[in-house]
Enzyme design. Sequence first.
Site, PDB file in Angstrom:
ATOM      1  N   HIS A 117      40.798  44.802  31.264  1.00  0.00           N
ATOM      2  CA  HIS A 117      39.731  45.804  31.095  1.00  0.00           C
ATOM      3  C   HIS A 117      38.404  45.124  30.775  1.00  0.00           C
ATOM      4  O   HIS A 117      37.370  45.434  31.385  1.00  0.00           O
ATOM      5  CB  HIS A 117      40.115  46.764  29.967  1.00  0.00           C
ATOM      6  N   GLU A 118      38.441  44.190  29.830  1.00  0.00           N
ATOM      7  CA  GLU A 118      37.206  43.503  29.452  1.00  0.00           C
ATOM      8  C   GLU A 118      36.707  42.594  30.576  1.00  0.00           C
ATOM      9  O   GLU A 118      35.493  42.438  30.752  1.00  0.00           O
ATOM     10  CB  GLU A 118      37.428  42.704  28.168  1.00  0.00           C
ATOM     11  N   HIS A 152      34.456  44.383  32.843  1.00  0.00           N
ATOM     12  CA  HIS A 152      33.055  44.443  32.429  1.00  0.00           C
ATOM     13  C   HIS A 152      32.358  43.095  32.640  1.00  0.00           C
ATOM     14  O   HIS A 152      31.233  43.027  33.141  1.00  0.00           O
ATOM     15  CB  HIS A 152      32.947  44.818  30.940  1.00  0.00           C
TER      16      HIS A 152
END
Length: 437
Positions: free
Chosen positions: A26-27, A30
């Site tokens: 998920h990170e 980004h």
Amino acid sequence: MNATPWLYALGVVVLVVGIAVSIALHELGHMVPAKLFGTKVTQYFIGFGRTLWSTRKGETEYGVKAIPLGGYVKIVGMLPPNKGDDPGTVRKSNTGMFTQLAFDARSAEYEHVTPEDEPRLFYRLPWWKKAIVMAGGPVVNLVIAFILFAALFMTIPSQNVENATTTVETVSDCAIPAAEAGRKCTAADPVTPAKQAGLTPGDTITSFNGTSIRSWDQLTDLIRANGDSPATIEYVRDGADQKVTVNTSVQPRPTKTDPDKVERVGFLGVSPYIPAQREDLGFAVATMGDMTVSTVKAIGSLPEKMVEGTKAAFGAERGQDTPMSPVGASRVAGELTSAEGTTWSDRVFSVGLLLAGLNLFLGLFNLIPLLPLDGGHIAGALWEGLRNAIARLRRRPIPGPVDVAKMLPVAYAVGAVLLVMGVILVYTDIVNPVRLT
């Protein structure tokens, strides 16, 4: 060593590792587009609290922190400077608590910003690049969910209720309300009509009150509509035609259109044989679509379910549909892998499906348009794009970046609520966990 504790521990470890990997990806969702767009990323961490390990590569520090309940990427310049000021310059006088919050946040944001960093500040990106960076995390979770759904359904044979046959697999000994499903029969529970009629596993039902049966779904509709009236059931047992007449009973059961609603309908007390088979990609897509709708509804009912979960923390009975923390999900994974009679393919399928559902929830929940969730930043970027487009159409000066610092009070309030919810769920999962049986 007894196999059951070992299998329970394995399920817990697999899910914890799966959640950690999901957070890490998920990170990355980004960080990767942020770096591709040229912004400065100084930190990439899994977890919160005290740093357990870290290393620096280039301008970015990578590491793991003590509390594995999330992660973050530090992208420099998320907050724009005060209008009319140079980057890094904050006004010296502020009035009001909310203004002070924005002042302090900007001060922290620009404390380590150098003049060389100015062209690489996040707020300077075009609105669509901001939206891509902030949507990257939730999209990764949705992609993980889809990959898991597709891999599980296409490689491991599973039972799909749509493939139910008209052959009986189980006959219930007693009629138990749907809300109490899973408990054992007691002397107070009535015997099911199927048991009274002498139906047994392996019987193939061919007719119900004179109507030829072509599918289990058709049979279910006929039983539900029969109420407590007599039912003449024709079936085949060991190649021989049989017939029996029995009154179906009336029991509260979930409606076919909304599992959360209950209605009193006819009840027989049998379940169908469902052959296990692999599914195609279309089934995986349809299943994820159905689960997406269910997850959105679950998110909408989260406040109500949190009330139920809070009551469960103080001794009330806990429903299986109440929200869980990672602690509760890990316990469920342990129960799934250590359940008696399960095969390795069953264990892989059940834990994989649980992890897929968690990723689906995480992706959709993060799209809620409230700070500090990713959806709040996405909403700000989209509003910026719309506002700039309107200004161009009206031939007016472009307003510039949306100042998310003005929404910090909302972010702090939402963050506090999420923190309290997390603490309550962890506590409830310890003292009164969701149990599968």
